[in-house]
Design an enzyme around this catalytic site. Sequence first.
Site, PDB file in Angstrom:
ATOM      1  N   CYS A 177       0.823  -1.206   0.000  1.00  0.00           N
ATOM      2  CA  CYS A 177       0.000   0.000   0.000  1.00  0.00           C
ATOM      3  C   CYS A 177       0.859   1.259   0.000  1.00  0.00           C
ATOM      4  O   CYS A 177       1.902   1.308   0.651  1.00  0.00           O
ATOM      5  CB  CYS A 177      -0.869   0.042   1.255  1.00  0.00           C
ATOM      6  SG  CYS A 177      -1.873  -1.414   1.564  1.00  0.00           S
ATOM      7  N   CYS A 178       0.389   2.252  -0.715  1.00  0.00           N
ATOM      8  CA  CYS A 178       0.910   3.609  -0.610  1.00  0.00           C
ATOM      9  C   CYS A 178      -0.251   4.540  -0.956  1.00  0.00           C
ATOM     10  O   CYS A 178      -1.359   4.079  -1.221  1.00  0.00           O
ATOM     11  CB  CYS A 178       2.149   3.829  -1.487  1.00  0.00           C
ATOM     12  SG  CYS A 178       1.871   3.836  -3.263  1.00  0.00           S
ATOM     13  N   TRP A 179      -0.015   5.838  -0.956  1.00  0.00           N
ATOM     14  CA  TRP A 179      -1.119   6.787  -1.103  1.00  0.00           C
ATOM     15  C   TRP A 179      -1.967   6.498  -2.344  1.00  0.00           C
ATOM     16  O   TRP A 179      -3.183   6.415  -2.273  1.00  0.00           O
ATOM     17  CB  TRP A 179      -0.588   8.210  -1.118  1.00  0.00           C
ATOM     18  CG  TRP A 179      -1.659   9.234  -0.964  1.00  0.00           C
ATOM     19  CD1 TRP A 179      -1.996  10.206  -1.852  1.00  0.00           C
ATOM     20  CD2 TRP A 179      -2.558   9.397   0.145  1.00  0.00           C
ATOM     21  NE1 TRP A 179      -3.041  10.953  -1.379  1.00  0.00           N
ATOM     22  CE2 TRP A 179      -3.410  10.472  -0.137  1.00  0.00           C
ATOM     23  CE3 TRP A 179      -2.733   8.718   1.345  1.00  0.00           C
ATOM     24  CZ2 TRP A 179      -4.412  10.908   0.721  1.00  0.00           C
ATOM     25  CZ3 TRP A 179      -3.732   9.141   2.217  1.00  0.00           C
ATOM     26  CH2 TRP A 179      -4.547  10.223   1.893  1.00  0.00           C
ATOM     27  N   LEU A 239      -4.091   3.844  -0.452  1.00  0.00           N
ATOM     28  CA  LEU A 239      -4.544   4.254   0.874  1.00  0.00           C
ATOM     29  C   LEU A 239      -5.578   5.368   0.766  1.00  0.00           C
ATOM     30  O   LEU A 239      -6.439   5.513   1.626  1.00  0.00           O
ATOM     31  CB  LEU A 239      -3.362   4.726   1.714  1.00  0.00           C
ATOM     32  CG  LEU A 239      -2.336   3.660   2.077  1.00  0.00           C
ATOM     33  CD1 LEU A 239      -1.108   4.307   2.719  1.00  0.00           C
ATOM     34  CD2 LEU A 239      -2.939   2.608   2.983  1.00  0.00           C
TER      35      LEU A 239
END
Length: 151
Positions: free
Chosen positions: A64-66, A108
Site C-alpha cells: 500500500c501507498c497513497w 490508501l
Amino acid sequence: MRIAVSSDMDEPVARLVADELRERGHEVRLHGALSPGADPRWAACSERAAREVADGRADQAVVCCWTGTGASIAANKIPGVRAALCADAYTADGARRWNDANVLALSLRLTSAPLLREILDAWFAAGPSEDAEDRDNVTHVERLDEGRAAR
C-alpha cells in the site's frame, strides 16, 4: 496462508488490511510504517514484502501507498512478483484469474473499508486460470523476469 503487508503510512486502511487478513485466518507479516523501526518509504517496504513472496517466505503480499502506484511499481521490480494495482473487485478478480497476480497493490487514499472487503473477497475467491492462452501469457511474463535477473 502467509501474507506480507506493507504500507508507507500508518493509515486506518492499512491497519484494516492486516486486521481483515488475520480475521480470514492468514498469518500476516508487517513491513514499513506498520512495523515499528522498519523503513517506511514506499519503495523500500514494498520491496521487502515482494521479496518475501519471491523468496517463498510469504504466499502473497499486499502493498500500500497513497495511490498504490509506487507500491506496485516497486513490487514489480522483484523477479517472480506479479503485482496488480486494484481499485475494485472486478480488477482484483481478473488480476488473480488472468494474470496469476501474487501481490495486491492498494491505494490508501481511494480504498474504503467496504471496498477493501470486496477487493479481498474477489482476490481470494479467484484462482489462476487454466486457459492455455492465459497460462501462456503468465509464462511469457516469467520469461521476462528470467531475462531481467540474468543481467
